[in-house]
Write a protein that holds these residues in place. Sequence first.
Motif, PDB file in Angstrom:
ATOM      1  N   GLN A 137       0.805  -1.222   0.000  1.00  0.00           N
ATOM      2  CA  GLN A 137       0.000   0.000   0.000  1.00  0.00           C
ATOM      3  C   GLN A 137       0.838   1.272   0.000  1.00  0.00           C
ATOM      4  OE1 GLN A 137      -3.458  -0.276  -0.198  1.00  0.00           O
ATOM      5  NE2 GLN A 137      -2.846  -2.406  -0.524  1.00  0.00           N
ATOM      6  N   SER A 138       2.110   1.155   0.287  1.00  0.00           N
ATOM      7  CA  SER A 138       2.967   2.337   0.412  1.00  0.00           C
ATOM      8  C   SER A 138       3.300   2.938  -0.954  1.00  0.00           C
ATOM      9  CB  SER A 138       4.267   1.963   1.130  1.00  0.00           C
ATOM     10  OG  SER A 138       5.213   3.007   1.028  1.00  0.00           O
ATOM     11  N   LYS A 139       2.953   4.203  -1.145  1.00  0.00           N
ATOM     12  CA  LYS A 139       3.282   4.876  -2.401  1.00  0.00           C
ATOM     13  C   LYS A 139       4.800   5.009  -2.563  1.00  0.00           C
ATOM     14  CE  LYS A 139       2.922   9.550  -0.458  1.00  0.00           C
ATOM     15  NZ  LYS A 139       2.236  10.870  -0.557  1.00  0.00           N
ATOM     16  N   HIS A 140       5.499   5.088  -1.443  1.00  0.00           N
ATOM     17  CA  HIS A 140       6.958   5.191  -1.486  1.00  0.00           C
ATOM     18  C   HIS A 140       7.571   3.915  -2.061  1.00  0.00           C
ATOM     19  CE1 HIS A 140       6.689   8.874   0.819  1.00  0.00           C
ATOM     20  NE2 HIS A 140       6.036   8.254   1.776  1.00  0.00           N
ATOM     21  N   LEU A 141       7.103   2.762  -1.568  1.00  0.00           N
ATOM     22  CA  LEU A 141       7.667   1.508  -2.043  1.00  0.00           C
ATOM     23  C   LEU A 141       7.248   1.202  -3.474  1.00  0.00           C
ATOM     24  CD1 LEU A 141       7.571  -0.923   1.005  1.00  0.00           C
ATOM     25  CD2 LEU A 141       9.384   0.601   0.233  1.00  0.00           C
ATOM     26  N   LEU A 142       6.049   1.573  -3.840  1.00  0.00           N
ATOM     27  CA  LEU A 142       5.619   1.373  -5.227  1.00  0.00           C
ATOM     28  C   LEU A 142       6.495   2.195  -6.184  1.00  0.00           C
ATOM     29  CD1 LEU A 142       1.739   1.362  -4.782  1.00  0.00           C
ATOM     30  CD2 LEU A 142       3.209  -0.588  -5.347  1.00  0.00           C
ATOM     31  N   VAL A 167      18.332   5.832  -0.325  1.00  0.00           N
ATOM     32  CA  VAL A 167      17.010   5.552  -0.873  1.00  0.00           C
ATOM     33  C   VAL A 167      15.936   6.275  -0.078  1.00  0.00           C
ATOM     34  CG1 VAL A 167      15.322   3.748  -1.401  1.00  0.00           C
ATOM     35  CG2 VAL A 167      17.760   3.304  -1.738  1.00  0.00           C
ATOM     36  N   ALA A 168      16.087   6.275   1.251  1.00  0.00           N
ATOM     37  CA  ALA A 168      15.124   6.970   2.103  1.00  0.00           C
ATOM     38  C   ALA A 168      15.099   8.467   1.777  1.00  0.00           C
ATOM     39  CB  ALA A 168      15.465   6.745   3.571  1.00  0.00           C
ATOM     40  N   ASN A 169      16.272   9.058   1.569  1.00  0.00           N
ATOM     41  CA  ASN A 169      16.327  10.479   1.200  1.00  0.00           C
ATOM     42  C   ASN A 169      15.629  10.723  -0.130  1.00  0.00           C
ATOM     43  OD1 ASN A 169      17.723  11.242   3.490  1.00  0.00           O
ATOM     44  ND2 ASN A 169      19.741  11.019   2.528  1.00  0.00           N
ATOM     45  N   TRP A 170      15.843   9.824  -1.102  1.00  0.00           N
ATOM     46  CA  TRP A 170      15.207   9.959  -2.412  1.00  0.00           C
ATOM     47  C   TRP A 170      13.687   9.879  -2.294  1.00  0.00           C
ATOM     48  CZ3 TRP A 170      13.114   5.713  -5.531  1.00  0.00           C
ATOM     49  CH2 TRP A 170      12.719   6.122  -6.818  1.00  0.00           C
ATOM     50  N   LEU A 171      13.220   9.033  -1.359  1.00  0.00           N
ATOM     51  CA  LEU A 171      11.784   8.877  -1.145  1.00  0.00           C
ATOM     52  C   LEU A 171      11.210   9.916  -0.185  1.00  0.00           C
ATOM     53  CD1 LEU A 171      11.630   4.975  -0.794  1.00  0.00           C
ATOM     54  CD2 LEU A 171      10.906   6.339  -2.765  1.00  0.00           C
ATOM     55  N   ALA A 172      12.090  10.735   0.383  1.00  0.00           N
ATOM     56  CA  ALA A 172      11.683  11.806   1.311  1.00  0.00           C
ATOM     57  C   ALA A 172      11.021  11.255   2.578  1.00  0.00           C
ATOM     58  CB  ALA A 172      10.756  12.795   0.614  1.00  0.00           C
ATOM     59  N   ILE A 173      11.577  10.158   3.080  1.00  0.00           N
ATOM     60  CA  ILE A 173      11.141   9.622   4.367  1.00  0.00           C
ATOM     61  C   ILE A 173      12.383   9.312   5.192  1.00  0.00           C
ATOM     62  CG2 ILE A 173       8.964   8.678   3.506  1.00  0.00           C
ATOM     63  CD1 ILE A 173      10.270   5.941   3.311  1.00  0.00           C
ATOM     64  N   GLN A 177      11.896   4.659   8.904  1.00  0.00           N
ATOM     65  CA  GLN A 177      10.578   4.430   8.305  1.00  0.00           C
ATOM     66  C   GLN A 177      10.705   3.582   7.042  1.00  0.00           C
ATOM     67  OE1 GLN A 177       8.497   7.997   7.144  1.00  0.00           O
ATOM     68  NE2 GLN A 177       6.622   6.911   6.592  1.00  0.00           N
ATOM     69  N   PHE A 178      11.728   3.865   6.255  1.00  0.00           N
ATOM     70  CA  PHE A 178      11.955   3.091   5.036  1.00  0.00           C
ATOM     71  C   PHE A 178      12.223   1.632   5.355  1.00  0.00           C
ATOM     72  CE2 PHE A 178      15.335   1.420   2.181  1.00  0.00           C
ATOM     73  CZ  PHE A 178      14.527   1.185   1.071  1.00  0.00           C
ATOM     74  N   LEU A 179      13.125   1.373   6.307  1.00  0.00           N
ATOM     75  CA  LEU A 179      13.471  -0.007   6.652  1.00  0.00           C
ATOM     76  C   LEU A 179      12.264  -0.755   7.205  1.00  0.00           C
ATOM     77  CD1 LEU A 179      16.988   0.581   8.262  1.00  0.00           C
ATOM     78  CD2 LEU A 179      16.493  -0.407   6.019  1.00  0.00           C
ATOM     79  N   HIS A 180      11.438  -0.086   7.979  1.00  0.00           N
ATOM     80  CA  HIS A 180      10.228  -0.708   8.523  1.00  0.00           C
ATOM     81  C   HIS A 180       9.248  -1.058   7.411  1.00  0.00           C
ATOM     82  CE1 HIS A 180       6.842  -1.515  11.180  1.00  0.00           C
ATOM     83  NE2 HIS A 180       6.117  -0.672  10.465  1.00  0.00           N
ATOM     84  N   LEU A 181       9.052  -0.132   6.477  1.00  0.00           N
ATOM     85  CA  LEU A 181       8.133  -0.369   5.368  1.00  0.00           C
ATOM     86  C   LEU A 181       8.572  -1.549   4.513  1.00  0.00           C
ATOM     87  CD1 LEU A 181       7.300   3.247   4.120  1.00  0.00           C
ATOM     88  CD2 LEU A 181       5.680   1.586   5.064  1.00  0.00           C
ATOM     89  N   VAL A 182       9.878  -1.632   4.235  1.00  0.00           N
ATOM     90  CA  VAL A 182      10.394  -2.715   3.397  1.00  0.00           C
ATOM     91  C   VAL A 182      10.120  -4.071   4.041  1.00  0.00           C
ATOM     92  CG1 VAL A 182      12.490  -3.778   2.494  1.00  0.00           C
ATOM     93  CG2 VAL A 182      12.140  -1.323   2.232  1.00  0.00           C
ATOM     94  N   VAL A 188      10.758  -8.969   3.361  1.00  0.00           N
ATOM     95  CA  VAL A 188      12.184  -9.254   3.554  1.00  0.00           C
ATOM     96  C   VAL A 188      12.883  -7.942   3.847  1.00  0.00           C
ATOM     97  CG1 VAL A 188      12.658  -9.074   1.087  1.00  0.00           C
ATOM     98  CG2 VAL A 188      14.218 -10.358   2.536  1.00  0.00           C
ATOM     99  N   SER A 189      13.920  -7.963   4.693  1.00  0.00           N
ATOM    100  CA  SER A 189      14.623  -6.728   5.035  1.00  0.00           C
ATOM    101  C   SER A 189      15.420  -6.214   3.844  1.00  0.00           C
ATOM    102  CB  SER A 189      15.530  -6.949   6.252  1.00  0.00           C
ATOM    103  OG  SER A 189      16.416  -8.026   6.046  1.00  0.00           O
ATOM    104  N   TRP A 190      15.833  -4.940   3.891  1.00  0.00           N
ATOM    105  CA  TRP A 190      16.350  -4.248   2.717  1.00  0.00           C
ATOM    106  C   TRP A 190      17.621  -4.849   2.147  1.00  0.00           C
ATOM    107  CZ3 TRP A 190      15.403  -1.891  -1.429  1.00  0.00           C
ATOM    108  CH2 TRP A 190      16.341  -1.111  -2.081  1.00  0.00           C
ATOM    109  N   ARG A 191      18.618  -5.138   2.967  1.00  0.00           N
ATOM    110  CA  ARG A 191      19.899  -5.606   2.430  1.00  0.00           C
ATOM    111  C   ARG A 191      19.766  -6.916   1.656  1.00  0.00           C
ATOM    112  NH1 ARG A 191      24.943  -5.204   6.357  1.00  0.00           N
ATOM    113  NH2 ARG A 191      25.900  -5.860   4.401  1.00  0.00           N
TER     114      ARG A 191
END
Length: 247
Positions: A137-142, A167-173, A177-182, A188-191
Motif C-alpha cells: 500500500q505504500s506509495k513510497h515503495l511502489l 534511498v530513504a532520502n530519495w523517497l523523502a522519508i 521508516q523506510f526499513l520498517h516499510l520494506v 524481507v529486510s532491505w539488504r
Amino acid sequence: MNLALNNNQNFSYFSPGVVIAYGSAIDTKPHQHSLWQLCIPSKTSTLNGEVLLTGKIIEPNEPHQLSMSEGWIILAEPESKLGNTMRELSIQILTKASPPLPVMIPTDNVSISALVTKLDHYIPLVESLKNNPYQCQSKHLLKLLARLDSCLNGNCLKPDQWRAKDVANWLAISESQFLHLVTKELGVSWRPYLLWRRLICAIQAIKTGVNLTEAAYLSGFSDSAHLCRTIKRTFGMTSKQLLSCFR
C-alpha cells in the motif's frame, strides 16, 4: 542443489527472497547454501541416502544431498517472512505441534495455486507463499519498485547509490521508516532484498547474452568472481547450474 527442469511438467518462479520450482533435483555430492529449503517429492526420493516419506524442511547451511525424481523445491531467504515461517514450521513439526509435511501426489496442474491447495493445512506457510510485494500500500515503495523494475526491462541501474539512507532520502522519508516499510510490505529486510534484486538483474543480463563480467558490473558486483561466489553461497550451485533452472 541442482534443479533440472527438463520434463513436460516443470515450473519455476524466482523473486526477491524466494525460489519456487517444480521438476527434478539430483545432487551429485553433499553441499549447503544460505537459504531455507522445503522439498515436497511427488515420486520416490532420498535425502542423505534415506527415503523421504514426507516433505522435508532443510535448515540454512545444513549439508545435504537430495535425489528427487520429481517434486517441489522452495528456497527462502532467512531474513524474510517465508524464511521465518519455514523456521517456525520446522520447530513445530519436530515437536509434533504440527503434522508432517505431505508427499505430494503427481498432478497435471503444476502451479503455485495447486501447491497452495495441497498445503492448505499450513496456514502461515500458505500466507507467506501468497505474499506479493506489488500489493503493498505504500506509495513510497511502489515508486521504488517501479525504479527497480526498469532493470528487468533491460535498463539496468548499477546499484551504487542504494544504501538505505540514500534511498530513504530519495523517497523523502526517514531511514527507519523506510526499513520498517520494506520489511513489513515486501516480506524481507532491505539488504537481502537488494542482493536478490541484483542477482535477478545479473541473471536477466546473462540470459540476454551478456557475459559474466559485464553482468556483474551491471548488477553492482565487483567482478565476475564476486558474482559467482554470491550465487554459490546463496543457492549452493554454480552460475551455469542456476541459469539452467530458469530457461
